[in-house]
Design a protein around this motif. Structure first.
Motif, PDB file in Angstrom:
ATOM      1  N   UNK A   1       0.824  -1.222   0.000  1.00 18.41           N
ATOM      2  CA  UNK A   1       0.000   0.000   0.000  1.00 18.41           C
ATOM      3  C   UNK A   1       0.853   1.265   0.000  1.00 18.41           C
ATOM      4  N   UNK A   2       2.028   1.166  -0.624  1.00 17.01           N
ATOM      5  CA  UNK A   2       2.919   2.329  -0.730  1.00 17.01           C
ATOM      6  C   UNK A   2       3.261   2.648  -2.186  1.00 17.01           C
ATOM      7  N   UNK A   3       2.610   1.954  -3.119  1.00 18.01           N
ATOM      8  CA  UNK A   3       2.836   2.218  -4.538  1.00 18.01           C
ATOM      9  C   UNK A   3       3.948   1.398  -5.169  1.00 18.01           C
ATOM     10  N   UNK A   4       4.549   0.479  -4.420  1.00 19.97           N
ATOM     11  CA  UNK A   4       5.678  -0.264  -4.954  1.00 19.97           C
ATOM     12  C   UNK A   4       5.279  -1.292  -6.014  1.00 19.97           C
ATOM     13  N   UNK A   5       4.126  -1.909  -5.856  1.00 14.75           N
ATOM     14  CA  UNK A   5       3.678  -2.879  -6.867  1.00 14.75           C
ATOM     15  C   UNK A   5       3.477  -2.191  -8.211  1.00 14.75           C
ATOM     16  N   UNK A   6       2.907  -0.997  -8.173  1.00 15.07           N
ATOM     17  CA  UNK A   6       2.702  -0.231  -9.402  1.00 15.07           C
ATOM     18  C   UNK A   6       4.045   0.143 -10.034  1.00 15.07           C
ATOM     19  N   UNK A   7       5.041   0.453  -9.212  1.00 11.99           N
ATOM     20  CA  UNK A   7       6.371   0.769  -9.732  1.00 11.99           C
ATOM     21  C   UNK A   7       7.000  -0.448 -10.403  1.00 11.99           C
ATOM     22  N   UNK A   8       6.874  -1.601  -9.781  1.00 11.30           N
ATOM     23  CA  UNK A   8       7.421  -2.836 -10.367  1.00 11.30           C
ATOM     24  C   UNK A   8       6.720  -3.123 -11.693  1.00 11.30           C
ATOM     25  N   UNK A   9       5.406  -3.054 -11.695  1.00  8.73           N
ATOM     26  CA  UNK A   9       4.632  -3.319 -12.913  1.00  8.73           C
ATOM     27  C   UNK A   9       5.000  -2.344 -14.015  1.00  8.73           C
ATOM     28  N   UNK A  10       5.106  -1.089 -13.683  1.00 13.00           N
ATOM     29  CA  UNK A  10       5.465  -0.057 -14.663  1.00 13.00           C
ATOM     30  C   UNK A  10       6.850  -0.323 -15.260  1.00 13.00           C
ATOM     31  N   UNK A  11       7.785  -0.729 -14.435  1.00 11.58           N
ATOM     32  CA  UNK A  11       9.138  -1.025 -14.934  1.00 11.58           C
ATOM     33  C   UNK A  11       9.140  -2.255 -15.831  1.00 11.58           C
ATOM     34  N   UNK A  12       8.332  -3.257 -15.493  1.00 17.17           N
ATOM     35  CA  UNK A  12       8.213  -4.440 -16.359  1.00 17.17           C
ATOM     36  C   UNK A  12       7.651  -4.048 -17.722  1.00 17.17           C
ATOM     37  N   UNK A  13       6.615  -3.219 -17.724  1.00 12.56           N
ATOM     38  CA  UNK A  13       6.019  -2.774 -18.988  1.00 12.56           C
ATOM     39  C   UNK A  13       7.021  -1.958 -19.804  1.00 12.56           C
ATOM     40  N   UNK A  14       7.745  -1.085 -19.156  1.00  6.13           N
ATOM     41  CA  UNK A  14       8.752  -0.270 -19.836  1.00  6.13           C
ATOM     42  C   UNK A  14       9.801  -1.165 -20.506  1.00  6.13           C
ATOM     43  N   UNK A  15      10.282  -2.151 -19.775  1.00  8.33           N
ATOM     44  CA  UNK A  15      11.281  -3.074 -20.287  1.00  8.33           C
ATOM     45  C   UNK A  15      10.724  -3.854 -21.474  1.00  8.33           C
ATOM     46  N   UNK A  16       9.490  -4.340 -21.339  1.00  7.59           N
ATOM     47  CA  UNK A  16       8.862  -5.102 -22.428  1.00  7.59           C
ATOM     48  C   UNK A  16       8.735  -4.248 -23.686  1.00  7.59           C
ATOM     49  N   UNK A  17       8.335  -2.987 -23.521  1.00  3.47           N
ATOM     50  CA  UNK A  17       8.219  -2.090 -24.685  1.00  3.47           C
ATOM     51  C   UNK A  17       9.585  -1.854 -25.320  1.00  3.47           C
TER      52      UNK A  17
ATOM     53  N   UNK B   1       7.671  -5.457 -27.422  1.00  2.00           N
ATOM     54  CA  UNK B   1       6.359  -6.060 -27.162  1.00  2.00           C
ATOM     55  C   UNK B   1       5.294  -4.973 -27.065  1.00  2.00           C
ATOM     56  N   UNK B   2       4.079  -5.312 -27.453  1.00  2.36           N
ATOM     57  CA  UNK B   2       2.997  -4.326 -27.446  1.00  2.36           C
ATOM     58  C   UNK B   2       1.854  -4.668 -26.504  1.00  2.36           C
ATOM     59  N   UNK B   3       1.795  -5.901 -26.048  1.00  2.20           N
ATOM     60  CA  UNK B   3       0.672  -6.343 -25.228  1.00  2.20           C
ATOM     61  C   UNK B   3       1.180  -7.139 -24.031  1.00  2.20           C
ATOM     62  N   UNK B   4       0.531  -6.911 -22.890  1.00  2.00           N
ATOM     63  CA  UNK B   4       0.837  -7.682 -21.684  1.00  2.00           C
ATOM     64  C   UNK B   4      -0.429  -8.389 -21.222  1.00  2.00           C
ATOM     65  N   UNK B   5      -0.287  -9.634 -20.811  1.00  2.00           N
ATOM     66  CA  UNK B   5      -1.380 -10.388 -20.206  1.00  2.00           C
ATOM     67  C   UNK B   5      -0.884 -10.905 -18.861  1.00  2.00           C
ATOM     68  N   UNK B   6      -1.836 -11.287 -18.038  1.00  2.00           N
ATOM     69  CA  UNK B   6      -1.475 -11.859 -16.742  1.00  2.00           C
ATOM     70  C   UNK B   6      -2.644 -12.643 -16.206  1.00  2.00           C
ATOM     71  N   UNK B   7      -2.364 -13.444 -15.203  1.00  2.00           N
ATOM     72  CA  UNK B   7      -3.395 -14.212 -14.515  1.00  2.00           C
ATOM     73  C   UNK B   7      -3.235 -13.965 -13.030  1.00  2.00           C
ATOM     74  N   UNK B   8      -4.343 -13.755 -12.365  1.00  2.00           N
ATOM     75  CA  UNK B   8      -4.376 -13.672 -10.911  1.00  2.00           C
ATOM     76  C   UNK B   8      -5.594 -14.468 -10.467  1.00  2.00           C
TER      77      UNK B   8
END
Length: 161
Positions: A95-111, A115-122
């Motif tokens: 609840x400090x925004x770190x998950x969003x930072x990790x996700x954003x960095x993964x997307x940046x790296x993928x781009x 890559x143009x699309x990300x999928x996931x399962x939860x």
């Protein structure tokens, strides 16, 4: 006169790009697996085979005060699509925004890799994860690949711009 409140210092996370042989990544993966097993019990066995990270060159570890506290990675599904895997933030740093930072960095790296699309399962028992992904503009989509027919799975997709 009221005393002045001390300034709140934002906690910073150092994010490194690494691979799946990183010992800190492995350590946090074990924490993730323990939490998933506690949350889902015997149901988790269905997912365990899909959570094995053999060799992965697109892994991120987030450190706070040089202590590993967050992870994430992605793997290629086809020439345009990656799958986000192993997203986790230590319970001490949620609840400090770190998950969003990790996700954003993964997307940046993928781009950066084309890559143009990300999928996931939860899972349905992870409402906080579903909320995080929706906040990051992921949309619920039909279950894909190994998750087709698994009622507890929630699959999501994002076109990365």
């Amino acid at each position: 006169m009221r005393p002045l409140k001390p300034a709140v210092t934002a906690i910073k996370m150092e994010i490194i790009r690494t691979n799946s042989s990183n010992q800190d990544f492995k350590k946090i993966c074990n924490q993730l697996d323990k939490e998933l097993n506690a949350r889902y019990g015997h149901e988790q066995a269905i997912y365990d085979e899909h959570n094995i990270i053999e060799e992965n060159k697109t892994v991120i570890v987030g450190y706070i005060n040089e202590i590993p506290m967050a992870i994430g990675c992605f793997k290629q599904l086809d020439k345009d699509i990656i799958e986000i895997k192993r997203m986790y933030v230590s319970t001490l740093q949620r609840k400090k925004g770190f998950a969003l930072k990790i996700l954003s960095e993964l997307e940046k790296w993928a781009k950066e890799l084309g890559y143009s699309t990300a999928v996931l399962e939860t899972g349905k028992k992870q409402p906080e994860a579903i909320s995080l992904y929706k906040k990051a503009n992921y949309e619920v989509t039909d279950n894909y690949g190994p998750y087709v027919g698994i009622e507890n799975s929630v699959c999501m997709k994002k076109i990365m711009l």
